[in-house]
Design an enzyme around this catalytic site. Sequence first.
Site, PDB file in Angstrom:
ATOM      1  N   PRO A  21      -3.397 -10.208  -1.069  1.00  0.00           N
ATOM      2  CA  PRO A  21      -4.268 -10.098   0.098  1.00  0.00           C
ATOM      3  C   PRO A  21      -4.912  -8.726   0.207  1.00  0.00           C
ATOM      4  O   PRO A  21      -4.296  -7.714  -0.111  1.00  0.00           O
ATOM      5  CB  PRO A  21      -3.325 -10.338   1.274  1.00  0.00           C
ATOM      6  CG  PRO A  21      -2.164 -11.058   0.700  1.00  0.00           C
ATOM      7  CD  PRO A  21      -2.032 -10.575  -0.707  1.00  0.00           C
ATOM      8  N   GLY A  28      -5.897  -5.365   1.525  1.00  0.00           N
ATOM      9  CA  GLY A  28      -5.220  -4.466   2.441  1.00  0.00           C
ATOM     10  C   GLY A  28      -3.717  -4.498   2.293  1.00  0.00           C
ATOM     11  O   GLY A  28      -2.993  -3.819   3.011  1.00  0.00           O
ATOM     12  N   CYS A  29      -3.214  -5.290   1.348  1.00  0.00           N
ATOM     13  CA  CYS A  29      -1.776  -5.341   1.124  1.00  0.00           C
ATOM     14  C   CYS A  29      -1.461  -4.416  -0.031  1.00  0.00           C
ATOM     15  O   CYS A  29      -1.928  -4.617  -1.146  1.00  0.00           O
ATOM     16  CB  CYS A  29      -1.354  -6.774   0.785  1.00  0.00           C
ATOM     17  SG  CYS A  29       0.336  -6.913   0.221  1.00  0.00           S
ATOM     18  N   VAL A  30      -0.701  -3.335   0.245  1.00  0.00           N
ATOM     19  CA  VAL A  30      -0.429  -2.353  -0.814  1.00  0.00           C
ATOM     20  C   VAL A  30       0.965  -2.515  -1.413  1.00  0.00           C
ATOM     21  O   VAL A  30       1.785  -3.205  -0.858  1.00  0.00           O
ATOM     22  CB  VAL A  30      -0.617  -0.908  -0.305  1.00  0.00           C
ATOM     23  CG1 VAL A  30      -2.096  -0.590  -0.232  1.00  0.00           C
ATOM     24  CG2 VAL A  30       0.041  -0.722   1.038  1.00  0.00           C
TER      25      VAL A  30
END
Lengths: 102, 110, 136
Positions: B106, B108-110
């Site tokens: 996704p 913005g998922c780091v």
Amino acid sequence: MSTLHTVNKSPFEKTSLTTCLGHLSAGAAVLLLEDGVYAALTQTSVEGQVKGALDSVKVYALGPDLQARGLSEERVIPGISVVDYAGFVDLAAEHDKVQAWL
Amino acid sequence: MPIEVEGKTFETDEEGYLANINDWEPGVATVMSKEDDLELTDEHWDIINYLREYYEEYQIAPAVRVLTKAVGKKFGKDKGNSKYLYGLFPYGPAKQACRYAGLPKPTGCV
Amino acid sequence: MSETIKNFLYLNRRAPYGTIYAWESLEVVLIGAAFDQDVSLAFLDDGVFQLTKGQDTAAVGMKNFSPTYAALGDYEVKKVYIEKESLEERGLSLDDLQHLTWEDEDDDYAEKDSIHLVTRAEMAAIMDGADVVFSF
């Protein structure tokens, strides 16, 4: 010497189209592509300029770039021919050279 | 590392996400879950299928917060919380469920 | 959360596909929206072209990200301002653009319009009222 001029910048953001149209010689053709295709639309602030050019030169717009931007062919100024990639190649071959306005 | 599903090979990126979302078939999720020692239940499939529908419609994998809210609306308020989703997917809905569903990580998922 | 909620305005002034700005902005908005801030989007100049209906990028071989704008409501982005003069200069009207909505949880998930047509003067006031402006 016949030249195919290509314009790939939006006429609302860059002066590429205006400068290109001001430097056309007899036998020239203009191909609008990428963001340049916005110049092919009717009822815009640059419609008059493009229609003026149609009096003396052929103007083309690249169909795949119109489709990508959600612009149907009904919105294109009458007199502008919509071509596909094969048509782009034909135009390049028919002219002595291609001049890109970036 | 490519994964093998019923004799077919699927390319993945360095984090194990499917290289091409259009290659996906349910067997991909089954094989990936086995590697994680997880048995997929109907509840897991609800989330996996929902993620695929979301991607089909919006061309992105939803953020966890968005997924949580949507699951609550679609499958019942009791399921619309991260405890439920982490219960199903211990490595996290983004890292695990999206991966099983063949989606990219996704945004913005780091 | 004890932090003050700031009002972020994302200015979109570029057409999609010709440059990477439109997609980059959308990605930043989606990431930023995960941090409980008050986010608004403004579309002016060529930015209004980002929202045209019927985009089909199959022939140009690029990702069609126009469906992603419809997800903004899920990301709590409820205010999308479109500049009237920018539309008119380009021969467009609101009917040529996607219809964007958000669901109001407190009102039985009623779908509400996100898009607001504003004049240039109103847009200036919106910019003036923002705590932070991100320009794309």
